[in-house]
Scaffold this motif. Structure first.
Motif, PDB file in Angstrom:
ATOM      1  N   HIS A  58       0.818  -1.214   0.000  1.00  0.00           N
ATOM      2  CA  HIS A  58       0.000   0.000   0.000  1.00  0.00           C
ATOM      3  C   HIS A  58       0.851   1.264   0.000  1.00  0.00           C
ATOM      4  CE1 HIS A  58      -2.526  -3.227   1.762  1.00  0.00           C
ATOM      5  NE2 HIS A  58      -3.352  -2.764   0.864  1.00  0.00           N
ATOM      6  N   ALA A  59       2.123   1.134   0.399  1.00  0.00           N
ATOM      7  CA  ALA A  59       3.038   2.268   0.294  1.00  0.00           C
ATOM      8  C   ALA A  59       3.464   2.476  -1.154  1.00  0.00           C
ATOM      9  CB  ALA A  59       4.263   2.038   1.178  1.00  0.00           C
ATOM     10  N   LEU A  60       3.584   1.384  -1.899  1.00  0.00           N
ATOM     11  CA  LEU A  60       3.960   1.481  -3.311  1.00  0.00           C
ATOM     12  C   LEU A  60       2.784   1.876  -4.184  1.00  0.00           C
ATOM     13  CD1 LEU A  60       6.232  -1.686  -3.659  1.00  0.00           C
ATOM     14  CD2 LEU A  60       6.957   0.700  -3.443  1.00  0.00           C
ATOM     15  N   TRP A  61       1.608   1.318  -3.874  1.00  0.00           N
ATOM     16  CA  TRP A  61       0.406   1.589  -4.669  1.00  0.00           C
ATOM     17  C   TRP A  61      -0.767   1.860  -3.726  1.00  0.00           C
ATOM     18  CZ3 TRP A  61       3.417  -2.802  -6.237  1.00  0.00           C
ATOM     19  CH2 TRP A  61       4.155  -2.594  -7.407  1.00  0.00           C
ATOM     20  N   PRO A  62      -0.917   3.086  -3.266  1.00  0.00           N
ATOM     21  CA  PRO A  62      -2.000   3.416  -2.334  1.00  0.00           C
ATOM     22  C   PRO A  62      -3.392   3.104  -2.882  1.00  0.00           C
ATOM     23  CG  PRO A  62      -0.391   5.189  -2.423  1.00  0.00           C
ATOM     24  CD  PRO A  62      -0.038   4.232  -3.532  1.00  0.00           C
ATOM     25  N   ALA A  63      -3.518   3.014  -4.200  1.00  0.00           N
ATOM     26  CA  ALA A  63      -4.829   2.763  -4.801  1.00  0.00           C
ATOM     27  C   ALA A  63      -5.315   1.340  -4.562  1.00  0.00           C
ATOM     28  CB  ALA A  63      -4.784   3.047  -6.307  1.00  0.00           C
ATOM     29  N   ILE A  64      -4.384   0.450  -4.209  1.00  0.00           N
ATOM     30  CA  ILE A  64      -4.791  -0.935  -3.945  1.00  0.00           C
ATOM     31  C   ILE A  64      -5.474  -1.002  -2.595  1.00  0.00           C
ATOM     32  CG2 ILE A  64      -3.937  -3.269  -3.497  1.00  0.00           C
ATOM     33  CD1 ILE A  64      -1.863  -2.852  -5.603  1.00  0.00           C
ATOM     34  N   ARG A  65      -6.666  -1.488  -2.592  1.00  0.00           N
ATOM     35  CA  ARG A  65      -7.476  -1.480  -1.380  1.00  0.00           C
ATOM     36  C   ARG A  65      -6.978  -2.514  -0.384  1.00  0.00           C
ATOM     37  NH1 ARG A  65     -13.597  -2.033  -3.054  1.00  0.00           N
ATOM     38  NH2 ARG A  65     -13.794  -1.848  -0.798  1.00  0.00           N
ATOM     39  N   GLN A  66      -6.986  -2.113   0.867  1.00  0.00           N
ATOM     40  CA  GLN A  66      -6.658  -3.038   1.945  1.00  0.00           C
ATOM     41  C   GLN A  66      -7.803  -4.025   2.091  1.00  0.00           C
ATOM     42  OE1 GLN A  66      -4.138  -4.166   3.711  1.00  0.00           O
ATOM     43  NE2 GLN A  66      -3.904  -2.750   5.409  1.00  0.00           N
ATOM     44  N   PRO A  67      -7.529  -5.343   2.052  1.00  0.00           N
ATOM     45  CA  PRO A  67      -8.619  -6.304   2.188  1.00  0.00           C
ATOM     46  C   PRO A  67      -9.275  -6.219   3.556  1.00  0.00           C
ATOM     47  CG  PRO A  67      -6.502  -7.392   2.362  1.00  0.00           C
ATOM     48  CD  PRO A  67      -6.223  -6.003   1.950  1.00  0.00           C
TER      49      PRO A  67
END
Length: 246
Positions: A58-67
């Motif tokens: 999530h630090a590299l790609w903040p757009a990826i949602r945390q499950p």
């Protein structure tokens, strides 16, 4: 707008587009787009890339949602595998290769590592040379607890012979700077494979061989969590273990 965080991490680790693409099984042009165009890869690919780079996805790609996790589930729990046999040995090896500060291994034998990856000692030596502290605890073949485990897992005398084999594999590392090798006689509730703030926990079950028991992939998210509990367990066993001389 480029992904400056990803660019910096790759540069620090000496990663080229081609090298990361090979590891994540994508086209080098895809990696180039991740960096220069801030494209977001598929979640599974992103998780793989982040693990390889030793970064939080999530630090590299903040757009990826945390499950979303069920209430009460530890935030340290990264993944759960039905049995150890579901994990290719490359998962363990990649974990060790990423370590920069610490590698801890607590097992009775786990000879599957050396059998599937004969260069394991070389890998551990290289990590130690780079400043990584390596601690390895294998089972004392003469321990009543080891022999009892053999009966419970229906190994008979097999488990103690595998402990001796594991010790033979690791013995050449005994006098290596930065690496400590010990034997323990504790009741082993879990085999632990730690690399910095990640850990694979192979749980043990009565009557079930280790390869058929579940594995938890933990990533330390906060002080005092599930990861720290297992890390403290390793330290407790380590304190009872006997050093092996080369």
């Amino acid at each position: 707008m480029p992904n400056e965080r990803l660019r910096a991490v790759m540069a620090a680790g000496g990663w080229t587009y081609e090298a990361l693409a090979a590891k994540t099984e994508v086209d080098p042009k895809s990696v180039e787009r991740w960096v220069n165009l801030n494209r977001v890869p598929r979640r599974t690919t992103a998780l793989r890339a982040a693990e390889i780079l030793g970064e939080d996805v999530h630090a590299l790609w903040p757009a990826i949602r945390q499950p979303r996790k069920a209430r009460g589930v530890s935030p340290d729990l990264e993944a759960l595998y039905t049995q150890r046999a579901d994990l290719p040995v490359s998962v363990f090896i990649d974990l060790f290769q990423q370590a920069r500060r610490r590698i801890d291994v607590l097992v009775y034998a786990a000879v599957f590592l050396h059998e599937a990856y004969p260069k394991l000692n070389t890998l551990l030596t290289e990590r130690a040379e780079e400043g990584c502290t390596v601690r390895i605890a294998v089972g004392d073949a003469d321990s009543p607890n080891v022999q009892q485990r053999g009966q419970e897992e229906r190994y008979g005398h097999g488990i103690d012979s595998r402990c001796r084999l594991a010790l033979m594999h690791y013995q050449p590392l005994a006098n290596t700077s930065g690496i400590e090798l010990r034997t323990h006689g504790t009741t082993l509730y879990n085999s632990l494979y730690r690399a910095d703030d990640q850990m694979l926990v192979n749980t043990h079950m009565w009557g079930v061989n280790a390869y058929a028991a579940p594995v938890w992939h933990l990533r330390r998210s906060a002080e005092g969590g599930m990861f720290d509990t297992y890390a403290a367990s390793f330290d407790a066993v380590w304190d009872t273990a006997r050093p092996v001389e080369g």
